[in-house]
Design a protein around this motif. Sequence first.
Motif, mmCIF file in Angstrom:
data_model
loop_
_atom_site.group_PDB
_atom_site.id
_atom_site.type_symbol
_atom_site.label_atom_id
_atom_site.label_comp_id
_atom_site.label_asym_id
_atom_site.label_seq_id
_atom_site.Cartn_x
_atom_site.Cartn_y
_atom_site.Cartn_z
ATOM 1 N N ARG A 99 -3.722 9.311 6.664
ATOM 2 C CA ARG A 99 -2.660 9.828 7.533
ATOM 3 C C ARG A 99 -1.374 10.012 6.741
ATOM 4 O O ARG A 99 -0.673 11.021 6.906
ATOM 5 N N LEU A 100 -1.066 9.075 5.842
ATOM 6 C CA LEU A 100 0.122 9.223 4.997
ATOM 7 C C LEU A 100 -0.041 10.383 4.020
ATOM 8 O O LEU A 100 0.921 11.106 3.744
ATOM 9 N N ALA A 101 -1.244 10.588 3.498
ATOM 10 C CA ALA A 101 -1.482 11.717 2.593
ATOM 11 C C ALA A 101 -1.284 13.041 3.329
ATOM 12 O O ALA A 101 -0.786 14.011 2.747
ATOM 13 N N THR A 102 -1.657 13.086 4.592
ATOM 14 C CA THR A 102 -1.447 14.298 5.390
ATOM 15 C C THR A 102 0.043 14.546 5.599
ATOM 16 O O THR A 102 0.516 15.678 5.470
ATOM 17 N N TYR A 103 0.801 13.478 5.889
ATOM 18 C CA TYR A 103 2.256 13.605 5.992
ATOM 19 C C TYR A 103 2.836 14.070 4.649
ATOM 20 O O TYR A 103 3.679 14.975 4.592
ATOM 21 N N ALA A 104 2.358 13.468 3.544
ATOM 22 C CA ALA A 104 2.869 13.821 2.217
ATOM 23 C C ALA A 104 2.635 15.292 1.909
ATOM 24 O O ALA A 104 3.489 15.952 1.308
ATOM 25 N N GLU A 105 1.491 15.823 2.328
ATOM 26 C CA GLU A 105 1.193 17.237 2.083
ATOM 27 C C GLU A 105 2.246 18.130 2.746
ATOM 28 O O GLU A 105 2.642 19.149 2.182
ATOM 29 N N LYS A 106 2.719 17.728 3.907
ATOM 30 C CA LYS A 106 3.752 18.515 4.610
ATOM 31 C C LYS A 106 5.073 18.505 3.850
ATOM 32 O O LYS A 106 5.889 19.413 4.008
ATOM 33 N N GLU A 107 5.275 17.489 3.034
ATOM 34 C CA GLU A 107 6.500 17.382 2.234
ATOM 35 C C GLU A 107 6.385 18.147 0.916
ATOM 36 O O GLU A 107 7.348 18.259 0.190
ATOM 37 N N GLY A 108 5.192 18.617 0.607
ATOM 38 C CA GLY A 108 4.966 19.396 -0.608
ATOM 39 C C GLY A 108 3.821 18.822 -1.421
ATOM 40 O O GLY A 108 3.588 17.617 -1.413
ATOM 41 N N LEU A 109 3.134 19.713 -2.119
ATOM 42 C CA LEU A 109 1.984 19.259 -2.914
ATOM 43 C C LEU A 109 2.390 18.295 -4.017
ATOM 44 O O LEU A 109 1.627 17.402 -4.372
ATOM 45 N N ASP A 110 3.605 18.443 -4.545
ATOM 46 C CA ASP A 110 4.052 17.498 -5.565
ATOM 47 C C ASP A 110 4.166 16.090 -4.986
ATOM 48 O O ASP A 110 3.792 15.115 -5.636
ATOM 49 N N LYS A 111 4.635 15.986 -3.761
ATOM 50 C CA LYS A 111 4.742 14.672 -3.102
ATOM 51 C C LYS A 111 3.351 14.114 -2.800
ATOM 52 O O LYS A 111 3.086 12.921 -2.979
ATOM 53 N N GLN A 112 2.459 14.985 -2.336
ATOM 54 C CA GLN A 112 1.109 14.521 -2.036
ATOM 55 C C GLN A 112 0.395 14.071 -3.309
ATOM 56 O O GLN A 112 -0.251 13.022 -3.328
ATOM 57 N N ASN A 113 0.524 14.837 -4.376
ATOM 58 C CA ASN A 113 -0.091 14.440 -5.642
ATOM 59 C C ASN A 113 0.463 13.097 -6.119
ATOM 60 O O ASN A 113 -0.295 12.234 -6.566
ATOM 61 N N ALA A 114 1.763 12.925 -6.027
ATOM 62 C CA ALA A 114 2.383 11.669 -6.455
ATOM 63 C C ALA A 114 1.883 10.505 -5.594
ATOM 64 O O ALA A 114 1.591 9.421 -6.112
ATOM 65 N N PHE A 115 1.768 10.729 -4.292
ATOM 66 C CA PHE A 115 1.270 9.686 -3.394
ATOM 67 C C PHE A 115 -0.169 9.310 -3.758
ATOM 68 O O PHE A 115 -0.521 8.131 -3.861
ATOM 69 N N MET A 116 -1.021 10.302 -3.962
ATOM 70 C CA MET A 116 -2.417 10.037 -4.302
ATOM 71 C C MET A 116 -2.529 9.301 -5.639
ATOM 72 O O MET A 116 -3.331 8.376 -5.783
ATOM 73 N N GLU A 117 -1.709 9.689 -6.612
ATOM 74 C CA GLU A 117 -1.712 8.985 -7.899
ATOM 75 C C GLU A 117 -1.346 7.510 -7.698
ATOM 76 O O GLU A 117 -1.949 6.625 -8.305
ATOM 77 N N GLU A 118 -0.360 7.256 -6.868
ATOM 78 C CA GLU A 118 0.067 5.875 -6.609
ATOM 79 C C GLU A 118 -1.040 5.070 -5.933
ATOM 80 O O GLU A 118 -1.277 3.912 -6.289
ATOM 81 N N ILE A 119 -1.712 5.666 -4.970
ATOM 82 C CA ILE A 119 -2.801 4.975 -4.272
ATOM 83 C C ILE A 119 -3.951 4.689 -5.237
ATOM 84 O O ILE A 119 -4.501 3.583 -5.265
ATOM 85 N N PHE A 120 -4.329 5.690 -6.021
ATOM 86 C CA PHE A 120 -5.416 5.492 -6.976
ATOM 87 C C PHE A 120 -5.058 4.397 -7.982
ATOM 88 O O PHE A 120 -5.898 3.558 -8.330
ATOM 89 N N ARG A 121 -3.836 4.406 -8.487
ATOM 90 C CA ARG A 121 -3.406 3.386 -9.450
ATOM 91 C C ARG A 121 -3.459 1.999 -8.797
ATOM 92 O O ARG A 121 -3.968 1.039 -9.387
ATOM 93 N N ALA A 122 -2.940 1.898 -7.593
ATOM 94 C CA ALA A 122 -2.942 0.601 -6.898
ATOM 95 C C ALA A 122 -4.367 0.090 -6.707
ATOM 96 O O ALA A 122 -4.649 -1.097 -6.928
ATOM 97 N N TYR A 123 -5.264 0.982 -6.321
ATOM 98 C CA TYR A 123 -6.642 0.581 -6.013
ATOM 99 C C TYR A 123 -7.456 0.305 -7.268
ATOM 100 O O TYR A 123 -8.111 -0.738 -7.378
ATOM 101 N N PHE A 124 -7.439 1.223 -8.227
ATOM 102 C CA PHE A 124 -8.318 1.126 -9.386
ATOM 103 C C PHE A 124 -7.742 0.339 -10.557
ATOM 104 O O PHE A 124 -8.489 -0.070 -11.443
ATOM 105 N N CYS A 125 -6.439 0.135 -10.597
ATOM 106 C CA CYS A 125 -5.835 -0.550 -11.748
ATOM 107 C C CYS A 125 -5.089 -1.827 -11.371
ATOM 108 O O CYS A 125 -4.929 -2.709 -12.208
ATOM 109 N N GLU A 126 -4.618 -1.920 -10.138
ATOM 110 C CA GLU A 126 -3.813 -3.073 -9.746
ATOM 111 C C GLU A 126 -4.515 -3.968 -8.734
ATOM 112 O O GLU A 126 -3.914 -4.923 -8.236
ATOM 113 N N GLU A 127 -5.769 -3.622 -8.392
ATOM 114 C CA GLU A 127 -6.598 -4.417 -7.482
ATOM 115 C C GLU A 127 -5.950 -4.610 -6.117
ATOM 116 O O GLU A 127 -6.070 -5.664 -5.500
ATOM 117 N N LYS A 128 -5.294 -3.564 -5.610
ATOM 118 C CA LYS A 128 -4.653 -3.628 -4.303
ATOM 119 C C LYS A 128 -5.480 -2.865 -3.272
ATOM 120 O O LYS A 128 -6.092 -1.845 -3.585
#
Length: 185
Positions: A72-101
């Motif tokens: 749902r947040l990624a969908t909101y981020a897309e409305k703010e622009g693809l750069d924001k959505q890409n940045a959000f997805m990068e943050e989620i992936f980093r948190a999940y795959f590298c920071e064990e969150k």
Amino acid sequence: MPPQVWTRGIASGTFPPDAETKGIEKLPYYISKFGANALPPMLERLGGAMRDSGIEGFSMGGNTGPTLDGHRLATYAEKEGLDKQNAFMEEIFRAYFCEEKAPCDRDVLLAAARNAGLDDAKAREVLDAPTAELGELDEQMQRFARGVSGVPFFIVSDGKKRFKLSGAQPPEAFLEVFEDLGIEE
């Protein structure tokens, strides 16, 4: 490279009620979902893709859980622009795959939104309203659900040809698709 429009597949499975906000351990969950024999090759492929991409700190420790709020947040981020959505997805992936969150942890989601430059108050509104962004998300899920067999799942298109990449892929797989489409850096 053209901007990425993220399409989503929501993590499904049976999660206990307490997993809704903090998740459950990844490895036991993945063993129960995919089987003990299937997991090692999957992890090796994913770890290899991370190493090949120059991503440091890959780990399958930590928790996993339902990902609807992140979508749902990624969908909101897309409305703010693809750069924001890409940045959000990068943050989620980093948190999940590298920071064990856990991707279902509200604090993790809000931190990812902030780090991606999204409005904190708006991100909180999305998370506080259980139906926020669900209409758009449902529409996207229906549109892209055919043929999705793993996450992340990418559809790359030039409007004439479409290529689908499922699961962890090495950078060369994307470069080959971009080359086939005639897309240059």
